[in-house]
Design an enzyme around this catalytic site. Structure first.
Site: not given
Length: 310
Positions: A213, A208, A215-216, A210, A59
């Protein structure tokens, strides 16, 4: 749900909503990373009760660790948090290679200690198997570091279940991290049951999926970045999943949280999973993730959400 939980049998106690720091300082993985926003996101996370931070060398090629170390040193709150990080990659201008050799892991822990500005790492993972070093030999090196007090718990990430069994032949593995979500449930067949059997905590990344999940996204508004090439973001599979996700709005409204919070709370209701580590690029996303603590789902609600995605 805001009480602390133990990560498996490690003795490490954390709030079940952690912080996946893969966007913090990660200029090699994401575009337009603003380090001042990263710093503020970490500060807000601490203020809002996050006490488990999950980083890795990859990262930002160590930059995520450096920023976390900087903020913790500046706030004096190192002793209040659990730090996890990972290593396995050797990155040069010409290539990226994997290394699980004891010498490499020992060096990686020492360098991570410097970046994080600490004298111990709570949870250290082998980020990926290198396909060369015997897994038990690699984990054995971490066990020696644990006995030396440099790390407190041993993890492996992205290991197959067979490689995990080999890595855990002496019972040293404390935590497994791998890709898992309600739409990527394959590990329920073997990996998660093995972890439960062995008393190993399973920590899912991309819980989620990526963003799928959250809802956007809608049928008319699919993602336009790298995600559009992934199977679950294409064709009828995408449309079916979007419809299922949208159907969770009623349950989310009932608990006064978001759809993403419902998905994270459901994931926490799965046997073997003690914590989740959603990522956050901004203070607002940290606060949104922490709202999951307000979603006190019943066993029946958890079962219903899981059944929806079967």
């Amino acid at each position: 749900m805001n009480k602390q939980v133990e990560i498996g049998n490690t003795g490490l106690r954390v709030t079940p909503i952690g912080f996946g720091a893969n966007t913090i300082g990660a200029h090699n993985l994401f575009e337009n990373i603003d380090e001042e926003v990263s710093r503020e996101t970490l500060r807000v996370a601490l203020q809002d009760g996050v006490d488990f931070f999950d980083s890795a060398f990859m990262y930002g090629l160590g930059r995520s660790e450096e920023l976390i170390g900087e903020i913790l040193a500046g706030t004096g709150r190192r002793s209040e948090v659990v730090l996890a990080t990972k290593a396995a990659h050797i990155v040069t201008d010409a290539s990226v290679k994997l290394d699980n050799s004891p010498a490499f892991l020992e060096k990686s822990v020492d360098i991570a200690l410097e970046r994080l500005r600490t004298d111990y790492i709570d949870l250290f993972y082998i980020h990926f198997p290198d396909g060369v070093t015997p897994p038990a030999e690699a984990v054995g090196a971490l066990q020696r570091l644990k006995e030396a007090g440099k790390i407190r718990a041993i993890g492996v990430s992205n290991f197959s279940v067979d490689a995990l069994r080999a890595a855990n032949q002496d019972g040293y593995v404390d935590v497994v991290q791998d890709r898992y979500s309600l739409v990527y449930p394959e590990l329920e067949a073997d990996m998660i049951p093995y972890c439960i059997e062995q008393g190993i905590s399973f920590i899912p990344y991309t819980p989620l999926a990526s963003g799928l999940l959250t809802g956007k996204f809608t049928a008319q508004n699919p993602p336009q970045d790298f995600r559009k090439d992934r199977p679950h973001f294409q064709g009828q599979a995408y449309l079916d999943t979007v419809a299922k996700v949208t159907s969770l709005q009623e349950l989310a409204d009932r608990h006064h949280v978001s759809i993403a919070n419902i998905v994270l709370a459901t994931t926490l209701g799965i046997d073997g999973i003690d914590v989740v580590i959603p990522g956050a690029k901004s203070p607002a996303q940290v606060r949104a993730n922490m709202q999951t603590l307000n979603a006190a789902l019943t066993n029946e609600e958890i079962a219903s959400v899981r059944a929806l995605f079967k």
